[in-house]
Every structure is written in C-alpha cells, then in structure tokens.
Design an enzyme around this catalytic site. Structure first.
Site, mmCIF file in Angstrom:
data_model
loop_
_atom_site.group_PDB
_atom_site.id
_atom_site.type_symbol
_atom_site.label_atom_id
_atom_site.label_comp_id
_atom_site.label_asym_id
_atom_site.label_seq_id
_atom_site.Cartn_x
_atom_site.Cartn_y
_atom_site.Cartn_z
ATOM 1 N N ARG A 57 29.360 25.963 21.403
ATOM 2 C CA ARG A 57 28.988 27.025 20.447
ATOM 3 C C ARG A 57 29.946 26.937 19.258
ATOM 4 N NH1 ARG A 57 29.351 31.343 25.306
ATOM 5 N NH2 ARG A 57 27.342 30.897 26.261
ATOM 6 N N ARG A 150 26.312 38.860 20.569
ATOM 7 C CA ARG A 150 27.160 37.647 20.551
ATOM 8 C C ARG A 150 26.496 36.527 19.756
ATOM 9 N NH1 ARG A 150 29.056 35.123 26.231
ATOM 10 N NH2 ARG A 150 27.032 34.080 26.055
ATOM 11 N N ARG A 161 19.568 34.191 31.356
ATOM 12 C CA ARG A 161 20.856 34.786 31.714
ATOM 13 C C ARG A 161 20.683 36.201 32.260
ATOM 14 N NH1 ARG A 161 25.290 31.790 29.262
ATOM 15 N NH2 ARG A 161 24.279 29.834 28.759
#
Ligand SMILES: Nc1nc2c(ncn2[C@@H]2O[C@H](COP(=O)(O)OP(=O)(O)O)[C@@H](O)[C@H]2O)c(=O)[nH]1
Ligand SMILES: Nc1ncnc2c1ncn2[C@@H]1O[C@H](COP(=O)(O)OP(=O)(O)O)[C@@H](O)[C@H]1O
Length: 211
Positions: A57, A150, A161
């Site tokens: 990321r 996020r 998730r």
C-alpha cells in the site's frame, strides 16, 4: 545462592522473552497499536516482518511492513520449509518465516507477530509459547467505517475482509484462545490496556539488559 540466581538470569536471557501474537479482524487496529508499542518501547519489542503476496500500500516499505513477494516465490519458500506458518487470507498468501522471528529473538527483543486466526492455530502447535492478544473493534459498523476511511481496499477486498471479520470476532470469544482481548474503541484507552497486559514481559527485557 548467588550462583543459582546468576544461572537463572542467564537461562532466562537465553530462553528470551515470550513473543506476542496480535490477531483480530482486518481494520481492528492491530498495526496502529503495535506501531505505538514499537515506538514507545524501542529496544524492547521487535516486529516479525511477514512475507506476503499482496501488493504494497502507499507508505508501506518492503522489508519493514512486509517482504513483498510473488506467489511463486512464496510457494517455493513454503515448500523449502522456510516458514513457521503460512495462510491464505483474502486472496493472498501471508507467512511468518523462521528467519523473521530469529532476527528479532537474536536481539533478545519481544517478538511481535501480526497474524490472522489460521496463523494463531498454527503457532499454537509450535514451541514459540507466545502471549496471545486479540484486538477487536467495538462493532461491525465501526469496523466497516474504519476500513473505508483507511482507503486501502477495493470494494471487493473490503467485503471479503468484513466476512472474515465476523468469523475472527467469534473466534476471539472462544474460551482459551486468547490471553487478552482488547476492544479498540478509544485508541489511548486500548493502548493503555495493551501496555498493562504486557508490563511483566516489558519489565523482564528491561531487567535483562541491566546485567
Ligand atoms: N497467518 C498469517 N497472517 C498474517 C501474516 N501477516 C499478516 N497476516 C494477517 O493477514 C491479514 C491481512 O493483513 P493486511 O493485508 O496487512 O491487511 P490489514 O490487516 O487490513 O492491515 C491480517 O489479519 C494480518 O494479521 C502472517 O505472516 N501469517
Ligand atoms: N481507536 C481507533 N479509533 C479510530 N480509528 C482507529 C482506531 N484504531 C485504529 N484506527 C484507524 O482504523 C484503521 C484500521 O486500523 P489498522 O491499524 O490499519 O488495523 P489493522 O492493522 O488491524 O488492519 C486505520 O485507518 C487506523 O488509523
């Protein structure tokens, strides 16, 4: 008497401090909390840098957050026996290499592992003998909000998730799975609880470096 105390000190140093396993749903705040620990207790904790096939990321560093590898490299490493444990999570492979844990333990630091529940089950079969800490969100709603805020996941990855999160939340309630379960609602409060749970081990490391 003095000899016995001396030997017990040497032995406890040789055995090293107990590692700490962090587990819990994606987005619960594991990285946030463990980064605070690593910062406040520099020279006490060390992070076990896992391998992963997921892409880095923005802001993540190869060798610091993860070792980023291809699926082929990861599978070859697993086949060679380089890993203590590995698991498929949300379409990617993650694993703790023997070298990652040894690198931390060689420095006599408390080794921190950030792993999913499959990892927890695998680690339980090893002789690592860690303290198992579960980090939980206050609710599914809050978890979803944090994951969205996020801005690291695609909608598909986010949904995967959240699905796994439900199972991870149930797992944390099973008797005997975790030594400590911390609900990360107010960050500072969660962090204080975490520190209190690890105080004894922190003290051991601090005492052993005084020898
Ligand atoms: N079994 C196992 N799980 C890992 C390992 N490294 C990370 N994980 C877990 O993989 C999941 C996804 O991690 P990541 O992609 O960094 O996403 P995040 O947890 O949302 O920040 C999390 O539950 C991690 O705890 C590992 O070496 N082994
Ligand atoms: N107590 C908290 N209150 C509000 N936001 C938080 C809290 N703890 C973590 N966050 C935020 O939630 C998101 C998920 O946290 P993160 O540490 O990345 O979770 P994990 O490592 O468990 O996947 C991050 O953007 C982080 O800044």
């Amino acid at each position: 008497m003095y000899m016995r105390r001396f030997f017990s000190k040497v032995c406890s140093v040789m055995a090293g401090p107990r590692p700490v396993v962090f587990s819990g749903p994606s987005g619960a705040g594991k990285s946030t909390l463990l980064k605070k620990l690593l910062k406040e207790f520099d020279g006490v904790f060390g992070f076990s840098v896992s391998h992963t096939t997921r892409k880095p990321r923005p802001g993540e560093e190869n060798g610091k957050d993860y070792h980023y590898v291809s699926r082929e490299e990861m599978q070859a490493g697993i086949a060679k026996g380089d890993f203590i444990e590995s698991a498929e999570f949300s379409g990617n492979i993650y694993g703790t290499s023997k070298a990652a844990v040894q690198a931390v333990q060689a420095q006599n630091l408390i080794c921190i592992l950030d792993i999913d529940m499959q990892g927890v089950k695998s680690i339980r079969k090893t002789n690592l003998n860690p303290i198992y800490v579960s980090i939980q969100p206050p609710s599914m709603d809050v978890l979803e909000k944090r994951l969205r805020a996020r801005q690291t996941e695609s909608e598909e990855s986010l949904q995967k998730r959240l699905q796994v999160a439900l199972i991870e939340m149930e797992f944390s309630k099973e008797a005997g799975q975790f030594d400590v379960v911390i609900v990360n609602d107010i960050l500072d409060e969660a962090y204080e609880k975490l520190k209190a749970a690890l105080l004894q081990e922190i003290q051991k490391v601090k005492n052993s470096t005084k020898v």
